[in-house]
Design a protein around this motif. Structure first.
Motif, PDB file in Angstrom:
ATOM      1  N   UNK A  50       0.641  -1.310  -0.054  1.00 17.53           N
ATOM      2  CA  UNK A  50      -0.092  -0.039  -0.218  1.00 17.53           C
ATOM      3  C   UNK A  50       0.987   1.180   0.070  1.00 17.53           C
ATOM      4  N   UNK A  51       2.063   1.305   0.435  1.00 20.84           N
ATOM      5  CA  UNK A  51       2.943   2.461   0.439  1.00 20.84           C
ATOM      6  C   UNK A  51       3.467   2.552  -1.006  1.00 20.84           C
ATOM      7  N   UNK A  52       3.318   1.851  -1.898  1.00 21.55           N
ATOM      8  CA  UNK A  52       3.731   2.146  -3.293  1.00 21.55           C
ATOM      9  C   UNK A  52       2.871   3.022  -3.954  1.00 21.55           C
ATOM     10  N   UNK A  53       3.282   3.750  -4.872  1.00 26.15           N
ATOM     11  CA  UNK A  53       2.516   4.926  -5.426  1.00 26.15           C
ATOM     12  C   UNK A  53       1.708   4.355  -6.881  1.00 26.15           C
ATOM     13  N   UNK A  54       2.248   3.451  -7.366  1.00 31.61           N
ATOM     14  CA  UNK A  54       1.790   3.263  -8.461  1.00 31.61           C
ATOM     15  C   UNK A  54       1.156   1.657  -8.526  1.00 31.61           C
ATOM     16  N   UNK A  55       0.248   1.554  -7.707  1.00 28.90           N
ATOM     17  CA  UNK A  55      -0.525   0.032  -7.503  1.00 28.90           C
ATOM     18  C   UNK A  55      -1.834   0.053  -8.427  1.00 28.90           C
ATOM     19  N   UNK A  56      -2.034  -0.898  -9.364  1.00 27.85           N
ATOM     20  CA  UNK A  56      -3.166  -1.142  -9.945  1.00 27.85           C
ATOM     21  C   UNK A  56      -4.045  -1.870  -9.173  1.00 27.85           C
ATOM     22  N   UNK A  57      -5.328  -1.830  -9.523  1.00 32.91           N
ATOM     23  CA  UNK A  57      -6.511  -2.685  -8.879  1.00 32.91           C
ATOM     24  C   UNK A  57      -6.330  -3.933  -8.913  1.00 32.91           C
ATOM     25  N   UNK A  58      -5.831  -4.377 -10.139  1.00 27.94           N
ATOM     26  CA  UNK A  58      -5.304  -5.941 -10.220  1.00 27.94           C
ATOM     27  C   UNK A  58      -4.142  -6.556  -9.229  1.00 27.94           C
ATOM     28  N   UNK A  59      -3.398  -5.565  -9.204  1.00 27.03           N
ATOM     29  CA  UNK A  59      -2.335  -6.037  -8.112  1.00 27.03           C
ATOM     30  C   UNK A  59      -2.923  -5.940  -6.806  1.00 27.03           C
ATOM     31  N   UNK A  60      -3.625  -5.082  -6.359  1.00 30.00           N
ATOM     32  CA  UNK A  60      -4.504  -5.125  -4.974  1.00 30.00           C
ATOM     33  C   UNK A  60      -5.270  -6.406  -4.929  1.00 30.00           C
ATOM     34  N   UNK A  61      -5.987  -6.492  -6.017  1.00 29.80           N
ATOM     35  CA  UNK A  61      -6.800  -8.033  -5.808  1.00 29.80           C
ATOM     36  C   UNK A  61      -6.030  -9.116  -5.675  1.00 29.80           C
ATOM     37  N   UNK A  62      -4.608  -9.112  -6.292  1.00 32.60           N
ATOM     38  CA  UNK A  62      -3.766 -10.439  -6.617  1.00 32.60           C
ATOM     39  C   UNK A  62      -3.271 -10.617  -5.155  1.00 32.60           C
ATOM     40  N   UNK A  63      -2.907  -9.413  -4.387  1.00 29.98           N
ATOM     41  CA  UNK A  63      -2.331  -9.189  -3.065  1.00 29.98           C
ATOM     42  C   UNK A  63      -3.308  -9.746  -2.016  1.00 29.98           C
ATOM     43  N   UNK A  64      -4.669  -9.273  -2.310  1.00 32.15           N
ATOM     44  CA  UNK A  64      -5.764  -9.485  -1.175  1.00 32.15           C
ATOM     45  C   UNK A  64      -6.086 -11.167  -1.565  1.00 32.15           C
ATOM     46  N   UNK A  65      -6.020 -11.568  -2.712  1.00 31.79           N
ATOM     47  CA  UNK A  65      -6.168 -13.120  -2.956  1.00 31.79           C
ATOM     48  C   UNK A  65      -5.275 -14.044  -2.058  1.00 31.79           C
ATOM     49  N   UNK A  66      -3.874 -13.609  -2.158  1.00 26.53           N
ATOM     50  CA  UNK A  66      -2.994 -14.242  -1.560  1.00 26.53           C
ATOM     51  C   UNK A  66      -2.995 -14.222  -0.221  1.00 26.53           C
ATOM     52  N   UNK A  67      -3.190 -13.075   0.267  1.00 25.19           N
ATOM     53  CA  UNK A  67      -3.434 -12.857   1.851  1.00 25.19           C
ATOM     54  C   UNK A  67      -4.480 -13.804   2.316  1.00 25.19           C
ATOM     55  N   UNK A  68      -5.626 -13.738   1.721  1.00 25.97           N
ATOM     56  CA  UNK A  68      -6.855 -14.434   1.999  1.00 25.97           C
ATOM     57  C   UNK A  68      -6.532 -16.128   2.043  1.00 25.97           C
ATOM     58  N   UNK A  69      -5.940 -16.375   1.087  1.00 24.92           N
ATOM     59  CA  UNK A  69      -5.498 -17.992   0.898  1.00 24.92           C
ATOM     60  C   UNK A  69      -4.642 -18.365   2.069  1.00 24.92           C
ATOM     61  N   UNK A  70      -3.637 -17.521   2.767  1.00 26.54           N
ATOM     62  CA  UNK A  70      -2.692 -17.650   3.607  1.00 26.54           C
ATOM     63  C   UNK A  70      -3.536 -17.670   4.897  1.00 26.54           C
ATOM     64  N   UNK A  71      -4.585 -16.825   5.193  1.00 23.17           N
ATOM     65  CA  UNK A  71      -5.479 -16.697   6.530  1.00 23.17           C
ATOM     66  C   UNK A  71      -6.228 -17.885   6.299  1.00 23.17           C
ATOM     67  N   UNK A  72      -6.603 -18.376   5.268  1.00 25.38           N
ATOM     68  CA  UNK A  72      -7.565 -19.742   5.403  1.00 25.38           C
ATOM     69  C   UNK A  72      -6.622 -20.909   5.861  1.00 25.38           C
ATOM     70  N   UNK A  73      -5.603 -20.918   5.269  1.00 22.47           N
ATOM     71  CA  UNK A  73      -4.751 -21.783   5.692  1.00 22.47           C
ATOM     72  C   UNK A  73      -4.324 -21.865   7.228  1.00 22.47           C
ATOM     73  N   UNK A  74      -4.217 -20.482   7.675  1.00 17.20           N
ATOM     74  CA  UNK A  74      -3.796 -20.493   9.195  1.00 17.20           C
ATOM     75  C   UNK A  74      -5.142 -20.693   9.962  1.00 17.20           C
ATOM     76  N   UNK A  75      -6.500 -20.406   9.633  1.00 18.37           N
ATOM     77  CA  UNK A  75      -7.364 -20.782  10.136  1.00 18.37           C
ATOM     78  C   UNK A  75      -7.594 -22.365  10.234  1.00 18.37           C
ATOM     79  N   UNK A  76      -7.467 -23.044   9.213  1.00 21.16           N
ATOM     80  CA  UNK A  76      -7.410 -24.598   9.025  1.00 21.16           C
ATOM     81  C   UNK A  76      -6.314 -25.182  10.143  1.00 21.16           C
ATOM     82  N   UNK A  77      -5.095 -24.538  10.192  1.00 19.52           N
ATOM     83  CA  UNK A  77      -4.271 -24.998  11.323  1.00 19.52           C
ATOM     84  C   UNK A  77      -4.716 -24.804  12.569  1.00 19.52           C
TER      85      UNK A  77
END
Length: 119
Positions: A50-77
């Motif tokens: 989020x500190x980057x100046x030139x972030x596209x919506x697609x990039x934000x969505x990819x990061x969000x999806x990546x974090x969501x997958x990791x959090x799902x794995x953590x919840x499973x654990x």
């Protein structure tokens, strides 16, 4: 954060039930610490992105999806750790029942000894 010290375990070590319970609880605590470090890293990843100046919506969505997958794995654990903890509590309950029955048997033996003295 430092990790707890675990005793050196060799194949010939003999552990009492109480010591096994303590080691199992320690293993859960260490896994919880590991998960907290992973969640912290995910938070830092989002902050850095989020500190980057030139972030596209697609990039934000990819990061969000990546974090969501990791959090799902953590919840499973976490669910698996809860099952492990429940099993440890059950083991501890059996340990307490075993101690109580041994104490009661010892008291009964003492009572039997007293009866023998009366004869």
């Amino acid at each position: 954060m430092s990790l707890p010290n675990i005793p050196d375990i060799t194949p010939r070590i003999k552990l009492k039930r109480e010591e096994v319970i303590h080691l199992l609880l320690t293993s859960i605590a260490m896994e919880e610490i590991s998960l907290s470090h992973i969640m912290n890293a995910e938070g830092e990843k989002i902050q850095h992105f989020l500190e980057k100046d030139d972030v596209s919506l697609e990039d934000l969505l990819r990061v969000n999806q990546s974090v969501e997958r990791m959090l799902r794995s953590i919840v499973s654990k976490q669910i698996l750790l809860q099952f492990k903890f429940d099993n440890i509590l059950e083991l501890e309950g059996k340990n307490k029942q075993s101690k109580r029955s041994k104490d009661n048997d010892a008291c009964d033996d003492d009572d039997d000894d007293d009866d023998d003295d009366d004869d």
